[in-house]
Scaffold this active site. Structure first.
Site, PDB file in Angstrom:
ATOM      1  CB  SER A 134      -0.913   0.033   1.220  1.00  0.00           C
ATOM      2  OG  SER A 134      -1.616   1.250   1.239  1.00  0.00           O
ATOM      3  CE  LYS A 189      -3.139  -2.444  -0.149  1.00  0.00           C
ATOM      4  NZ  LYS A 189      -3.525  -2.500  -1.487  1.00  0.00           N
ATOM      5  CG  HIS A 192      -4.688  -0.718   4.047  1.00  0.00           C
ATOM      6  ND1 HIS A 192      -4.941  -0.264   2.766  1.00  0.00           N
ATOM      7  CD2 HIS A 192      -3.908   0.215   4.620  1.00  0.00           C
ATOM      8  CE1 HIS A 192      -4.340   0.893   2.589  1.00  0.00           C
ATOM      9  NE2 HIS A 192      -3.703   1.209   3.694  1.00  0.00           N
ATOM     10  CG  ASN A 193      -7.128  -1.611  -0.231  1.00  0.00           C
ATOM     11  OD1 ASN A 193      -6.111  -1.429   0.415  1.00  0.00           O
ATOM     12  ND2 ASN A 193      -7.120  -1.732  -1.539  1.00  0.00           N
ATOM     13  CD  GLU A 196      -7.266   3.456   0.485  1.00  0.00           C
ATOM     14  OE1 GLU A 196      -6.308   2.728   0.824  1.00  0.00           O
ATOM     15  OE2 GLU A 196      -7.523   3.706  -0.708  1.00  0.00           O
TER      16      GLU A 196
END
Ligand code: NBP
Length: 487
Positions: A134, A189, A192-193, A196
């Site tokens: 990222s 990940k 995480h996205n 986000e």
């Protein structure tokens, strides 16, 4: 560009689009010899003659030539488009590699694909890593957050490369550590996205309140975000929002006002929501953020509906003192969003048998990536204090933070409702917070309804858990109950 007689390259990177090129240059800066390859081979020469000119990066015109330049165990990192391109590249690579060699997928692959590929590659005696990367172009070049998972035996062979090129937090700790087995790296990940998406939606809601309810100019809003960035909301996304709001188009007007309000998405938010439903975790804020993007895409329908559907319309006359409360709502809702994200991580770890280090994950997100923030340092501390912490909201620091922000948060959600401004993320966070702290929810009535129409049975408060009862509510029908299960 000839293959070296003695294999001397530390790692190969396949895929010379924005991420691959920048990761290669980053690896080169840290003293690693990289061999670059791309399906469209002309891009290899373009890269060597331009961006990589004057570096130690070498190129290859075929996968065979690339493999021949690698020291063993060979390390090959794929930075190609997620999906079929990864499978195709693995198929090309496998006949050329030996047992013990390592294939790394650094793209945004779906974690279930990574689990499948890992099994396939390990069956051939090779090792596999699915690594979330990222930070976009800038991160790839100067220090991304890297979240590797997969074959544990591969980690010692890539650790020094990954930790050298990763972003570092203030004390020098790299934003990269081993996440866990299987698809754990890509799962983290994905979360995480998803987070986000939530952070961006919350910022969007704060922006709309400041703009439409308080009638602030873009410059004034830029100043508010800059101010927020000095406190507990300090983060990359708040910082760039301040810069975006201050940015002027060629005619001197704020560029942001000229951008069409329809949001795109590439799928990782949706995957997070699908996984949350699969694992029965109420990740409501990220879900709202994904659906808010979907609603934004209905531009034509919204335009038509704005002329038909009645309701209050903001008129920009709100009291500017509400800006502080909007910041509180943003902060409190963000805490709920991360609490939900960590609930999902915990459930996935349980379900898939991963041994996740929750504080370590917060640290990996602390720098380099899009959600980097001061706040993640507080999350790291919470898990350091109590690695078995059931829910972030129950950590004393975050329990106090939500309590302190609560008055402003409630005022903002209520004001938004009264003025007709949609704040799905701020309000779902509040609904979650209130549900989570409510001892008695109306699910007793719901269970009664289920038993009434479907004989689905219920548990009683005056009996031990695990005993199921059925009532013949109408006096008609039989006493047979349906099987009971928990979703
Ligand atoms: P893209 O996602 O745009 O992919 C382009 C690369 O994939 C090119 O090198 C292209 O080769 C290669 N490729 C394709 Br398309 N199909 C292929 C195939 N069948 N076989 C071999 N190679 C193939 O590049 P990117 O934006 O640099 O992203 C790379 C990965 O990193 C993606 O998984 C992405 O989701 C992830 N990621 C991107 C960002 C970002 O900010 N862009 C951030 C974090 C993660 P060609 O030149 O021959 O067409």
């Amino acid at each position: 560009m000839e293959a070296a007689t003695e294999p001397s390259a530390d790692i190969a990177v396949i895929g010379l689009a924005v991420m691959g090129q920048n990761l290669i240059l980053n690896m080169n800066d840290h003293g690693f010899k990289v061999v670059a390859f791309n399906r469209t081979v002309t891009k290899v020469d373009d890269f060597l003659n331009n961006e990589a000119a004057g570096t130690n990066v070498v190129g290859a015109h075929s996968i065979e030539e690339m493999v021949a330049q690698l020291k063993t165990p060979r390390r090959v990192m794929l930075m190609v488009k997620a999906g079929e391109a990864v499978d195709q590249t693995i198929e090309h690579l496998l006949p050329l590699l030996d047992p013990g060699d390592i294939i790394i997928d650094g793209g945004n692959s779906l974690f279930t694909d990574t689990e499948r590929r890992l099994k396939f590659v390990e069956e051939k005696g090779l090792l596999y890593i699915g690594a979330g990367v990222s930070g976009g172009e800038e991160g790839a070049r100067n220090g991304p957050s890297i979240m590797p998972g997969g074959s544990p035996a591969a980690w010692p062979h890539v650790k020094s490369i990954f930790q050298s090129i990763a972003a570092k937090v203030d004390d020098g700790t790299p934003c990269c550590d081993w996440v866990g087995e299987g698809g754990a790296g890509h799962y983290v990940k994905m979360i995480h996205n998803g987070i986000e998406y939530g952070d961006m939606q919350l910022i969007g809601e704060a922006y709309q309140l400041l703009k439409d309810h308080l009638g602030m100019s873009a410059d004034d809003m830029s100043a508010v975000f800059a101010q927020w960035n000095k406190g507990e909301l300090d983060s990359f996304l708040i910082q760039i929002t301040s810069e975006i709001l201050a940015y002027k188009d060629t005619d001197g007007q704020p560029l942001v006002d000229k951008i069409l309000d329809t949001a795109g998405q590439k799928g990782t938010g949706k995957w997070t929501v699908m996984s949350s439903a699969e694992l029965g975790q109420p990740v409501t804020l990220i879900s709202e953020a994904v659906y808010a993007r979907c609603i934004s895409a209905f531009k034509d329908q919204r335009l038509a509906a704005s002329k038909v559907l009645q309701g209050p319309k903001p008129n920009g006359s709100g009291d500017h003192s509400l800006a502080g409360s909007i910041g509180q709502a943003l902060y409190a809702a963000k805490i709920v969003s991360y609490a939900q994200g960590y609930m999902l991580l915990r459930a996935a770890a349980n379900d898939y048998g991963w041994n996740l280090n929750y504080g370590g994950i917060a640290l990996m997100w602390r720098g380099g990536c899009i959600i980097r923030s001061r706040f993640l340092g507080d999350i790291k501390k919470a898990f350091d204090t109590d690695p078995a912490l059931l829910n972030l909201l129950l950590d004393p620091f975050f329990a106090k933070a939500t309590a302190d922000a609560q008055e402003g948060w409630r005022t903002v959600v209520a004001t938004a409702a009264m003025t007709g401004i949609p704040v799905p993320a701020m309000s779902t966070a509040l609904a979650f917070y209130d549900a989570y702290r409510t001892e008695n929810l109306p699910a007793n009535l719901l269970q009664a309804q289920r038993d009434y129409f479907g004989a689905h049975t219920y548990e009683r408060i005056d009996q031990a858990r695990g005993q199921f009862f059925h009532t013949n509510w109408t006096g008609q029908g039989g006493t047979t109950s349906s099987s009971s299960y928990t979703v």
